[in-house]
Design an enzyme around this catalytic site. Structure first.
Site, PDB file in Angstrom:
ATOM      1  N   HIS A 434       0.360   3.095   4.948  1.00 38.26           N
ATOM      2  CA  HIS A 434       0.501   1.919   4.082  1.00 38.26           C
ATOM      3  C   HIS A 434       0.550   2.367   2.634  1.00 38.26           C
ATOM      4  CE1 HIS A 434      -3.710   2.955   4.529  1.00 38.26           C
ATOM      5  NE2 HIS A 434      -3.940   2.413   3.345  1.00 38.26           N
ATOM      6  N   ALA A 435       1.015   1.474   1.774  1.00 38.13           N
ATOM      7  CA  ALA A 435       1.039   1.724   0.334  1.00 38.13           C
ATOM      8  C   ALA A 435       0.697   0.410  -0.371  1.00 38.13           C
ATOM      9  CB  ALA A 435       2.409   2.247  -0.102  1.00 38.13           C
TER      10      ALA A 435
END
Length: 517
Positions: A434-435
């Site tokens: 994820h970011a």
């Protein structure tokens, strides 16, 4: 005075007045109060601890040595060091010595911070014509090691490695507990303030014994076990291993955050007490309930002649607890004795458990389910082995195709992994990548890819990765329900084996089942 320090005084119902504000403001305000106390009270024992001139001399000595050594600290760390030195001078004048074990002292002597601490100590000895004991340089060293540094030209609010790793710990614990802890700035700041010196205590074998260790582990076992599972990011980055005592201290931060959430997001069970007169037996009952049932908010005690429906509606009363017969009410009445015998407590336990289950169901229902954000079109199985970056791009591409994120989302994930190591590998053979939300176009979305022979993320314990879950969300709290369900999925041994099998119908069946919880 509080407003001048960036703090405020607020009234909380049933709690009284509380001081609110950022952790840094609390610490600065505390330092000012210490200063004022010594200025106004120490004359009573025959001397004044320090003058404004001495304070300026210390400040100039410290800042000039730090500047010459190119060792930049943020302002709050400099203030803390100065007040440490002021008290150290007082200790030296009183010939009071804190000893430090030789083994720890020798370790500290080999650090750059120790050389700076010696320079500060020698300069202050010349100015104030005093002699510091050997241990004082070690204490100044520990302060420098635990303080936040900043490169020249760097803004004080620049985020460092520990802050990022702490945010990631909180994010993983949010998924573990099924609660939104990401928006609790007090938790983040409190953990960072605690962890900075704690890390250096462990590096130099100077850990503190926690006298409440056993009690904390018993009372908050689920939090303790979650922290033990998710502390590896900080441990690997700083090459340390948190002891049970240190885990207990960290647990208290999370337990406090959970209590804050409960206080904000749940309604207390509001009750009123009834007796014949509203004085004697109801006050005795109030005392008993206060000690045994903190979950019950006692609005007031009344006689049966004072109560009416308007009052009950206005106060939002959930239950009437009465020591006398009373049936003329739209609110449920719990009949008890003033001493709360076993049968009485059984009744009260039932209403409290009912309220808890209602709260759990409400929390579980916040946000979409895993099934809603992870449709079969975004699940691939039996994929051939790829290099890490290519596997990440393939996983993100499923979200790009549905318009959840743009192509840059994969690049940001890769940058994070390059910078901080394989912290997104959350369990054996499973990665949750994820970011931040910058490249997210829709509220929340997941994808899942099964790699039959695995992908190498360079994780010492959990490679190869067979399951890559990609998470994208606009706001931290939106995905928590789905993330909690995903956590339940990977913690169930049978469901994990189903994921690793790559059998698509069975995987979708597991996702469906966990989404019904």
């Amino acid at each position: 005075w509080l407003e001048q320090q960036g703090l405020k005084l607020a009234y909380k119902k049933n709690k009284g007045f509380v001081i609110q504000g950022e952790e840094s403001a609390f610490r600065k305000a505390y330092a000012i109060r210490v200063h004022d106390y010594f200025q106004t009270h120490t004359h009573q024992i025959g001397h004044q601890l320090f003058s404004n001139k001495e304070l300026e001399q210390i400040r100039l000595s410290v800042t000039s040595i730090l500047l010459a050594a190119n060792y930049q600290l943020v302002q709050s760390a400099i203030d803390g060091l100065i007040y440490h030195i002021l008290i150290a001078i007082h200790r030296a004048n009183e010939k009071f010595v804190f000893e430090i074990p030789d083994k720890e002292y020798e370790k500290l002597k080999n650090t750059e911070q120790f050389r700076i601490a010696l320079q500060i100590q020698r300069k202050l000895e010349d100015i104030f014509q005093i002699h510091f004991p050997q241990s004082e340089a070690a204490f100044i060293t520990l302060h420098l090691l635990g303080a936040k540094t900043a490169e020249i030209g760097e803004l004080n609010h620049e985020i460092d490695d520990l802050e990022i790793l702490t945010e990631q710990l909180i994010e993983r614990m949010s998924g573990e507990l099924g609660l939104d802890l990401m928006s609790d700035r007090k938790l983040l700041n409190g953990l960072i303030v605690h962890l900075r010196p704690a890390i250096h205590r462990m590096l130099f074998d100077m850990t503190h014994q926690n006298p409440l260790n056993e009690e904390i582990h018993n009372q908050y076992r689920h939090i303790v076990e979650g922290i033990q599972r998710h502390m590896w990011g900080i441990e690997e980055n700083f090459q340390i291993e948190f002891t049970d005592d240190e885990i207990s201290y960290i647990t208290l931060h999370f337990a406090s955050a959970i209590e804050r959430i409960s206080a904000i997001t749940t309604n207390a069970i509001k009750v009123i007490l009834l007796c014949g007169s509203g004085i004697g037996t109801s006050q005795l009952l109030k005392s008993r309930i206060d000690h045994i049932y903190p979950e019950l908010e006692i609005v007031d005690a009344y006689s049966i002649y004072e109560i009416d429906e308007t009052l009950l509606r206005h106060e939002g009363i959930d239950y009437i607890i009465s020591t006398v017969p009373f049936e003329e009410s739209t609110v449920p009445v719990i009949r008890v004795t003033p001493f709360l015998n076993k049968d009485d407590r059984k009744q009260l336990n039932e209403i409290i458990n009912h309220a808890r289950e209602k709260y759990v169901n409400e929390v579980r229902g916040l946000g979409p389910t895993l099934q809603e954000v992870l449709p079969q079109s975004r699940v691939l199985t039996h994929q051939p082995t790829l290099a890490r970056d290519d596997a990440i791009k393939q996983s993100v591409s499923l979200l790009v195709k549905d318009g959840v994120v743009n192509d840059a989302y994969a690049d940001e994930i890769i940058e994070q992994l390059d910078a901080f190591g394989p912290y997104m590998v959350i369990s054996k053979h499973i990665a949750l990548i994820h970011a931040k939300h910058n490249h997210v176009n829709k509220s929340v979305g997941f994808s899942l890819i099964h790699f039959e022979k695995g992908v190498n993320f360079n994780h010492q314990q959990y490679d190869p990765v067979h399951i890559i879950i990609t998470l994208a969300t606009e706001q931290p709290q939106i995905h928590l329900n789905a993330l909690r369900q995903f956590s339940e999925l990977v913690m169930d041994d049978k469901a994990r084996q189903t994921l690793f099998s790559g059998h698509l119908p069975d995987i979708m069946s597991c996702i469906y089942k966990v989404s019904q919880h």
